[in-house]
Design a protein around this motif. Structure first.
Motif, PDB file in Angstrom:
ATOM      1  N   CYS A 195     -25.805  -5.514 -59.010  1.00 50.31           N
ATOM      2  CA  CYS A 195     -24.767  -6.492 -59.343  1.00 50.31           C
ATOM      3  C   CYS A 195     -24.226  -7.118 -58.053  1.00 50.31           C
ATOM      4  O   CYS A 195     -23.825  -6.399 -57.145  1.00 50.31           O
ATOM      5  CB  CYS A 195     -23.643  -5.808 -60.112  1.00 50.31           C
ATOM      6  SG  CYS A 195     -22.181  -6.831 -60.313  1.00 50.31           S
ATOM      7  N   CYS A 240     -20.124  -5.974 -57.983  1.00 54.63           N
ATOM      8  CA  CYS A 240     -19.647  -4.612 -57.727  1.00 54.63           C
ATOM      9  C   CYS A 240     -20.727  -3.744 -57.088  1.00 54.63           C
ATOM     10  O   CYS A 240     -20.499  -2.583 -56.791  1.00 54.63           O
ATOM     11  CB  CYS A 240     -19.136  -3.967 -59.002  1.00 54.63           C
ATOM     12  SG  CYS A 240     -20.436  -3.482 -60.151  1.00 54.63           S
ATOM     13  N   CYS A 299     -23.166  -7.451 -65.988  1.00 55.84           N
ATOM     14  CA  CYS A 299     -23.057  -6.123 -65.389  1.00 55.84           C
ATOM     15  C   CYS A 299     -22.145  -5.301 -66.290  1.00 55.84           C
ATOM     16  O   CYS A 299     -21.011  -5.683 -66.530  1.00 55.84           O
ATOM     17  CB  CYS A 299     -22.469  -6.206 -63.989  1.00 55.84           C
ATOM     18  SG  CYS A 299     -22.029  -4.591 -63.313  1.00 55.84           S
ATOM     19  N   CYS A 320     -18.845  -3.707 -64.194  1.00 55.79           N
ATOM     20  CA  CYS A 320     -17.636  -4.463 -63.868  1.00 55.79           C
ATOM     21  C   CYS A 320     -17.388  -5.601 -64.854  1.00 55.79           C
ATOM     22  O   CYS A 320     -16.363  -6.274 -64.782  1.00 55.79           O
ATOM     23  CB  CYS A 320     -17.704  -5.000 -62.448  1.00 55.79           C
ATOM     24  SG  CYS A 320     -18.921  -6.293 -62.189  1.00 55.79           S
TER      25      CYS A 320
HETATM   26 ZN   LIG Z   1     -20.883  -5.318 -61.470  1.00 59.19          ZN
END
Ligand SMILES: [Zn+2]
Length: 676
Positions: A146, A149, A159, A162
């Motif tokens: 990601c 994050c 994702c 997050c």
């Molecule tokens: Zn993420």
């Protein structure tokens, strides 16, 4: 709510690729059901729509995994999901499917209108393509790190860690989930909705709803602040709603384009008046969803509706946060979940106990945690001790002393006056909480009636009055019966099975919301039918069994998911003999300056003490390793690491939790002993 004459309530369309767990229930289905039951009990016009989302990459991936067709997968799970919702008392007016031809038609019409009015941007872009699988990699066919994050394993569209919505090309080190290979970019044409053009209208829309929950408003505002970008509304995929345009074979509508239209198409299968529920200005639309769907319901679907022009925008999107289980994130792949269909089999006739616990622990404003210990406490200390106890005492006394007939009441005393006053305040607090989606608070208000009832009986002591003051005893028990009716109405949205038992016991049939606080709702002389114990105590063994089951399935899943690395190329016996493996003993150990990973070890090899650097500092402190017998490669060419010469290598294995484990002899061996 005053401007609205009817309410269209939707609950998220769940992917038909697995069964339902408690996280789904707590996230949106249970609050939606409570809300709808409340509106119905108020005789408001309301419809409750949900169904399965049968398109999208999660379905095709599941089918590939199980060696089935996508249709077989969705046919199976549609039934499983629909049945467990029904058994759990989620009272949808229709539970539809997005693979239905009616849905395809309505989605295609929607797309076509936008296409013909020039609302899309046609764009040829480079999309990831898996050369070995000969397929474009939409959404979940692609995983990578990601960019937001840095969690590995984020999907091409989102994702899960997050919550960031992504496009596949944003992922760091993208990989195809089909082959594990790095994909190549290949040009392909798709249709994009220019969300940036709707930015201002969406900002106005969001600003006109200051009443939205803070977790919802927060997420939406951060999206708007970042600035919206055009988003592809079609995909290169073979499973889904075909694009209704010539020359688009191998392409379908993006699942998040057609899924929300599913609410509309399902309504069209429920009623001929479906357009009223979606287009009329006096129709109020409320979407119940989990937090991972906020962007789709608060920005993308509204933008689609604005572009279309005929449809009303949602008035409320009361999204919940996530529910964890025993302190850990609910996970299908790790089998860390309480599955509804299993619960229904293992806890027959206890739907309301789970409904009660999930509501009391609802993740309304932040993530919450379900524990079996809480479940037990809620059942034993609240449902059994308060609600069950109150109802049981009232019915048993009436059975015994009044031949199961509602006794005649005479003028009450101060006790009854304060009782009436206490109950009178409840309906408005309860309604207020329900209308503001505060279901945890609402449950407390509804249960308050049972608490009041318990207290009333304890203070009035009708069991004593029956001999000394029979008129007074009859009055108390008449009031108690009225309270049972009030509690049955107030708890109906939360505990529908229990309420039905009570309505039957009272011989009243279902009662309206307005009867809460009406102390003449059950007539004198009415024949009662004791419902027996409404709840039974749940013992420790039952709870421990569930916890053990969770631990066991998690362990099994972890072992099953463990990938054993492939065996290396064959080596010759002579090559093996070249390696001099020995037993030694760590006699000293120190940390290596400026290195998080390395320990500098002194190893007694039987001849001398040699220095070996080992990358184990994150797993062991120097003190922990001194004195251990270990195995090491003795004739590895010396290497300088961080300025220190390392003469050999310690052999380690990886333990079950990813920790490092020394390979030590099972009984002591002299230092320098050979391993062969
Ligand atoms: Zn993420």
């Amino acid at each position: 709510m005053s401007n609205f004459n009817r309410t269209t309530v939707t609950a998220a369309l769940i992917y038909a690729n697995g069964p339902i767990h408690i996280g789904h229930l707590a996230g949106c289905y249970l609050p939606a059901d409570i809300y709808v039951r409340y509106l119905r009990s108020q005789k408001k016009e309301v419809i409750f729509i949900s169904g399965t989302d049968e398109h999208g990459v999660p379905i095709t991936i599941k089918a590939q995994k199980e060696g089935k067709t996508p249709q077989q997968v969705v046919d199976h799970y549609y039934e499983v999901i629909k049945n467990s919702f029904a058994e759990f008392g989620i009272s949808f007016d229709i539970y539809g499917r997005t693979s239905d031809p009616v849905h395809h038609q309505i989605s295609q019409d929607f797309f076509k209108k936008l296409y013909e009015e020039g609302k899309f941007i046609e764009e040829t872009t480079n999309q990831f393509f898996d050369e070995s699988a000969n397929q474009f990699l939409a959404d979940r066919y692609i995983i990578g790190e990601c960019p937001s994050c840095h969690q590995p394993g984020a999907y091409g569209d989102q994702c899960e860690k997050c919550g960031t919505t992504l496009s596949p090309t944003e992922l760091i080190n993208p990989k195809s989930t089909l082959s594990g290979n790095a994909p190549v970019l290949k040009p392909t044409k798709n249709w994009f909705l220019p969300l940036d053009q709707w930015q201002n209208s969406l900002e106005e829309y969001v600003a006109s709803h200051p009443e939205w929950k803070s977790n919802v408003a927060g997420q939406v505002k951060s999206w708007l602040q970042e600035g919206l970008k055009p988003r592809a509304m079609t995909r290169d995929l073979n499973w889904g709603v075909p694009i209704p345009l010539e020359g688009t074979e191998g392409k379908v509508l993006y699942v998040w384009f057609d899924a929300p239209i599913g609410y509309i198409s399902m309504t069209s299968q429920l009623t001929k008046d479906w357009e009223t529920y979606w287009k009329a200005k006096d129709s109020r639309i409320v979407h119940f969803i989990g937090k991972d769907n906020i962007v789709f319901h608060c920005l993308i679907f509204p933008a689609m509706c604005m572009a279309h022009g005929d449809y009303q925008l949602a008035d409320q999107v009361p999204a919940n946060e996530f529910m964890n289980l025993e302190g850990d994130k609910i996970s299908t792949s790790r089998n860390w979940a309480v599955w509804l269909h299993e619960y229904l089999t293992e806890f027959p006739d206890k739907q309301d106990v789970l409904r009660y616990t999930l509501t009391a622990l609802s993740p309304e404003t932040k993530d919450s945690d379900f524990t079996w210990a809480d479940y037990q406490t809620k059942n034993n200390s609240e449902l059994v001790a308060i609600l069950g106890n109150f109802v049981n005492r009232a019915f048993v006394l009436i059975d015994k002393n009044y031949n199961s007939l509602v006794p005649t009441k005479s003028a009450g005393t101060g006790l009854e006056e304060s009782l009436i006053k206490a109950v009178k305040e409840i309906p408005s607090s309860l309604s207020n909480a329900l209308e503001n989606y505060k279901f945890r608070d609402a449950l407390v208000y509804a249960m308050e009636i049972a608490r009041i009832g318990n207290k009333y009986l304890a203070e009035a002591e009708p069991w004593k009055l029956i001999k000394t003051e029979p008129e007074k005893a009859a009055t108390v028990l008449n009031y108690a019966v009225q309270l049972v009716a009030h509690v049955a109405v107030a708890l109906e949205p939360f505990l529908p099975f229990t309420s039905q038992k009570l309505f039957k016991a009272l011989g009243s049939g279902s009662l309206d919301w307005q009867t809460i606080g009406d102390f003449n709702v059950i007539a004198e002389g009415q024949k009662l039918e004791n419902p027996g114990l409404l709840f039974e105590k749940i013992e420790d063994e039952v709870i421990q069994k569930q916890i053990a089951k969770l631990q066991e399935s998690k362990k099994q899943m972890e072992l099953a998911n463990k990938k054993v690395p492939e065996i290396k190329e064959t080596t010759s016996f002579d090559d093996f003999l070249k390696m001099d493996l020995r037993v030694g003993q760590i006699v000293d150990a120190i940390s290596v300056e400026k290195s998080k990973k390395l320990l500098q070890l002194k190893v007694d090899d039987g001849i001398r003490q040699r220095t070996i650097l080992s990358g184990i500092a994150e797993h062991f402190s120097p003190e922990e390793v001194i004195g251990r017998q270990i195995t090491f490669l003795a004739n590895l060419a010396p290497r300088k690491i961080m300025g220190v010469e390392s003469e050999g290598m310690i052999l380690m294995a990886e333990g079950q939790e990813g920790e490092l484990v020394f390979l030590s002899p099972s009984s002591p061996v002299w230092n320098g002993g050979k391993i062969s």
